[in-house]
Design a protein around this motif. Structure first.
Motif: not given
Lengths: 255, 175
Positions: A73-75, A78-80
């Motif tokens: 989750x940290x890595x 990014x889908x934004x």
């Protein structure tokens, strides 16, 4: 990267667990089985050692996956940026193609379309039928007929002086009284081989329909006339030799 | 698959119209306020009119004598309007017929009279008449309405300046 650790069946030896039991235990571990299946899984775990080892392996793998999931989750990517790009794409499409509209799910095509036309057809048919009935079933009217060859024809229905009397109840109704008796003879239509003449009676309420035939043929058979007492019974008169004889004169009417 | 609207609209329109049009046809075309009789008695009297009266005679001040049979006494007022001096009863026929049924009778001179009573109540009677000559040619075809207590008269010219008058009267028969 999910650590892959497969359950080495060979390390455990030959597992007597069938695929069905493994699937049952997997469902039991995930909490996706019914009460009956859970009971069966517990029984299997109580009875079979292999089942317990299999379940322990599943739990170990699950814990490792969860640990790796936290690290992922940290890595995570990014889908934004992708979402933002999609929003921009939608805005450009709306500019050229129009705003995207969400359409409501349509009902059955037949139901909406058929109901509308049923109502429209029924109303139209009822209106047309009522119009036809009103026109076709009007009360009989007197047909005034005038023969051009008879200048002395009097129409049986003439304009009569009328008196308008207000109703005694004080309402706005009026009663129309004719000064002469109403017409007793009414004719819907007439067709004759010749000109028609309506001869009114003295009261003017009725008329005699007289046909003046165009070509009066020379009748081969004369009209029979009788001599003697007037027959009262129901029978046809017997022809006599005296074709122009006059019957018994029982009454004289002075005109 | 989309259905065209025209055939369905036409189907529903025809269906509704048919329903509304057949209802009055089933009820019949008699007037709703009348009480119809099933059987009626039709009386037809054939009257020979002779001794024609010319226009000059009719306009003269002298009184014209009209002679008629005793059986025609109830028609004297009407027959006196015709330009004839003598009236003789040739035949009298009475027929009991059902309402709205077509019937025909033979007249003395070979002519025939077909008729169909449309309705008959206490006051009025509707009658279709078709008067034919001996050779089948039409003399008069009409549909009349008159009082049930009255006789309707119709006539035509005949040879030798004579005339033939038909007096038709309809009366109800108690069932």
């Amino acid at each position: 990267m999910v650590a892959e650790k497969q359950i080495n069946k060979s390390s455990m030896g030959s597992s007597p667990l069938s695929e069905r039991n493994e699937f049952l235990l997997s469902q039991f571990h995930d909490g996706e089985c019914s009460a009956l299946s859970a009971l069966a899984a517990r029984v299997l775990l109580a009875v079979s050692k292999d089942a317990r080892e299999f379940l322990a392996e599943l739990r170990e793998i699950s814990s490792q996956c969860s640990q790796h999931g936290d690290s992922l989750s940290a890595e995570s990517v990014s889908l934004w940026s992708r979402v933002e790009a999609r929003i921009n794409q939608e805005e450009q499409a709306a500019f050229y193609l129009g705003t995207r509209q969400i359409t409501q799910p349509k009902d059955s095509t037949f139901q909406t379309w058929g109901a509308r036309h049923i109502i429209l057809g029924g109303v139209s048919g009822a209106a047309l039928a009522s119009l036809v009935i009103t026109v076709a079933y009007q009360p009989a009217r007197l047909v005034t007929f005038s023969a051009p060859s008879a200048p002395q024809i009097a129409q049986p229905r003439m304009v009569q002086p009328v008196a308008i009397q207000r109703s005694s109840s004080g309402s706005n109704r009026y009663r129309i009284r004719s000064a002469r008796p109403r017409t007793t003879l009414e004719v819907d239509w007439m067709r004759a081989n010749g000109s028609l003449k309506l001869i009114p009676d003295q009261n003017g309420s009725s008329a005699i329909i007289w046909v003046r035939r165009r070509a009066l043929r020379t009748m081969a058979r004369q009209l029979p006339s009788h001599v003697g007492p007037t027959p009262l019974s129901i029978s046809t008169a017997t022809p006599v030799n005296n074709k122009k004889g006059i019957g018994v004169k029982n009454k004289e009417v002075t005109r | 698959m989309t259905m065209s609207s025209v055939p369905f609209f036409r189907t529903y329109f025809l269906l509704i119209s048919t329903i509304f049009l057949t209802i009055p046809m089933i009820q019949g075309w008699a007037e709703p306020s009348t009480k119809e009789k099933s059987y009626i008695q039709l009386s037809v009297r054939a009257i020979q009119a002779t001794n024609p009266i010319s226009d000059a005679d009719s306009n003269s001040t002298t009184k014209q004598t009209v002679v008629l049979d005793s059986d025609l006494r109830d028609l004297e007022q009407k027959l006196s309007q015709l330009p004839f001096g003598n009236f003789q009863l040739l035949s009298s026929k009475q027929e009991v017929i059902t309402l709205k049924s077509k019937n025909s009778i033979r007249l003395p001179n070979g002519q025939s009279l077909a008729f169909r009573p449309m309705y008959l109540d206490a006051k009025r009677v509707g009658l279709w008449l078709h008067w034919r000559d001996g050779d089948g040619s039409e003399i008069l075809n009409t549909r009349v309405h008159f009082d049930a207590a009255e006789s309707v008269l119709t006539g035509t010219d005949c040879a030798h300046n004579e005339g033939l008058v038909l007096a038709i009267k309809a009366s109800a028969i108690a069932e």
